[in-house]
Write a protein that holds these residues in place. Sequence first.
Motif, short mmCIF file in Angstrom:
data_model
loop_
_atom_site.label_atom_id
_atom_site.label_comp_id
_atom_site.label_asym_id
_atom_site.label_seq_id
_atom_site.Cartn_x
_atom_site.Cartn_y
_atom_site.Cartn_z
N ASP A 127 38.85 -5.73 -50.92
CA ASP A 127 38.16 -6.97 -50.65
C ASP A 127 38.69 -7.62 -49.38
O ASP A 127 37.91 -8.13 -48.57
CB ASP A 127 38.36 -7.91 -51.85
CG ASP A 127 37.41 -9.08 -51.81
OD1 ASP A 127 36.27 -8.88 -51.36
OD2 ASP A 127 37.80 -10.17 -52.23
N GLU A 160 28.75 -12.83 -50.39
CA GLU A 160 30.09 -13.05 -50.93
C GLU A 160 30.05 -13.76 -52.29
O GLU A 160 30.94 -13.57 -53.11
CB GLU A 160 30.96 -13.88 -49.97
CG GLU A 160 31.46 -13.11 -48.75
CD GLU A 160 32.10 -11.79 -49.10
OE1 GLU A 160 32.95 -11.72 -50.01
OE2 GLU A 160 31.73 -10.79 -48.47
N GLN A 163 29.63 -11.33 -54.97
CA GLN A 163 30.72 -10.36 -54.90
C GLN A 163 32.04 -10.97 -55.36
O GLN A 163 32.77 -10.38 -56.16
CB GLN A 163 30.87 -9.85 -53.46
CG GLN A 163 31.60 -8.53 -53.42
CD GLN A 163 32.80 -8.59 -52.51
OE1 GLN A 163 32.82 -9.34 -51.54
NE2 GLN A 163 33.80 -7.80 -52.81
N GLU A 164 32.35 -12.17 -54.85
CA GLU A 164 33.62 -12.81 -55.22
C GLU A 164 33.63 -13.17 -56.71
O GLU A 164 34.65 -13.06 -57.38
CB GLU A 164 33.86 -14.07 -54.39
CG GLU A 164 34.10 -13.81 -52.92
CD GLU A 164 35.30 -12.92 -52.68
OE1 GLU A 164 36.26 -12.97 -53.47
OE2 GLU A 164 35.28 -12.18 -51.70
N ASP A 167 34.49 -10.00 -58.41
CA ASP A 167 35.92 -9.70 -58.28
C ASP A 167 36.72 -10.52 -59.28
O ASP A 167 37.64 -10.04 -59.93
CB ASP A 167 36.43 -10.07 -56.88
CG ASP A 167 35.89 -9.13 -55.81
OD1 ASP A 167 35.30 -8.11 -56.20
OD2 ASP A 167 36.06 -9.43 -54.63
N ASN A 185 42.49 -14.23 -54.77
CA ASN A 185 41.14 -14.12 -54.21
C ASN A 185 41.03 -14.99 -52.96
O ASN A 185 40.41 -14.60 -51.96
CB ASN A 185 40.10 -14.54 -55.25
CG ASN A 185 38.90 -13.62 -55.27
OD1 ASN A 185 38.74 -12.77 -54.41
ND2 ASN A 185 38.06 -13.80 -56.25
#
Length: 262
Positions: A127, A160, A163-164, A167, A185
């Motif tokens: 990442d 993002e 995606q974040e 994650d 993160n």
Amino acid sequence: MTLPLLTQIVAGCLLGGLLSVFAAALVMFGLPRRWLGYTVSFSTGILLATATLHLMPEVLEAGLTPHEAFPLLLAGILGFFALEKFALWRHAHGNDAHPDASHCEDHTHSHHHMRLDDGTLSILVGDGFHNFTDGLLIAAAFLADPKLGWATTLAIIAHEVPQEAGDFAILLAAGWQRARALFWNGVSSLASLFGGVIGYWALERALEWVPHILTLAAASFLYIAVADLMPRLKREQQGLGWHGLLLAAGIAIVVFSSTHSH
Ligand SMILES: [Zn+2]
Ligand SMILES: [Zn+2]
């Protein structure tokens, strides 16, 4: 806006980082998963439209011939596929909950998640690398045209967020504390700031490379949209009208924000 370019690049990268923390918070406070699904539709529209209607036309206007630009686009798409295959550059998305199901014979997901080498480290490293690349792309777009810079920043933020959030969900599923997952993160999203500053510094001295980097940005957006986000949308069963509407809204935002000055 007449802010210095570097200031705008730093602002764009920081905005992306802030919004990714916001996305993580969405997961943390347990908002309905459907919402995350809707952001995927919206992101898909933004990414596809930015790549095809904004970046590639800009690349051709900037002087690359079609016979230079499109082979590079092809190479970029294959390159991102290869990188993802080798897990250097990855986009894992949300509800899959397991970073790499093929590694895992036992799908009860409880016994092996407390070690750091179970995939969580590769998530953070991958990442961070990905965010660094995003910063580089933002810098290249701003060097081509500040307007294109903000459009690219928007596309990067758009992908993002899901995606974040993904994650973050994976780190929590691996047994991480919320504060720890949020902190790391955040650290990995700062990599985009390094990418932005280094990209500005390097590309300012080599402006002839900017169209090539923009082509790679288009390749990465197309790859993420088609290989990563759209397969998720294919699995959606509910709210198809909303998904369609949000996809169209993503495209519309790019179209209306890309009235070029030249
Ligand atoms: Zn990204
Ligand atoms: Zn991330």
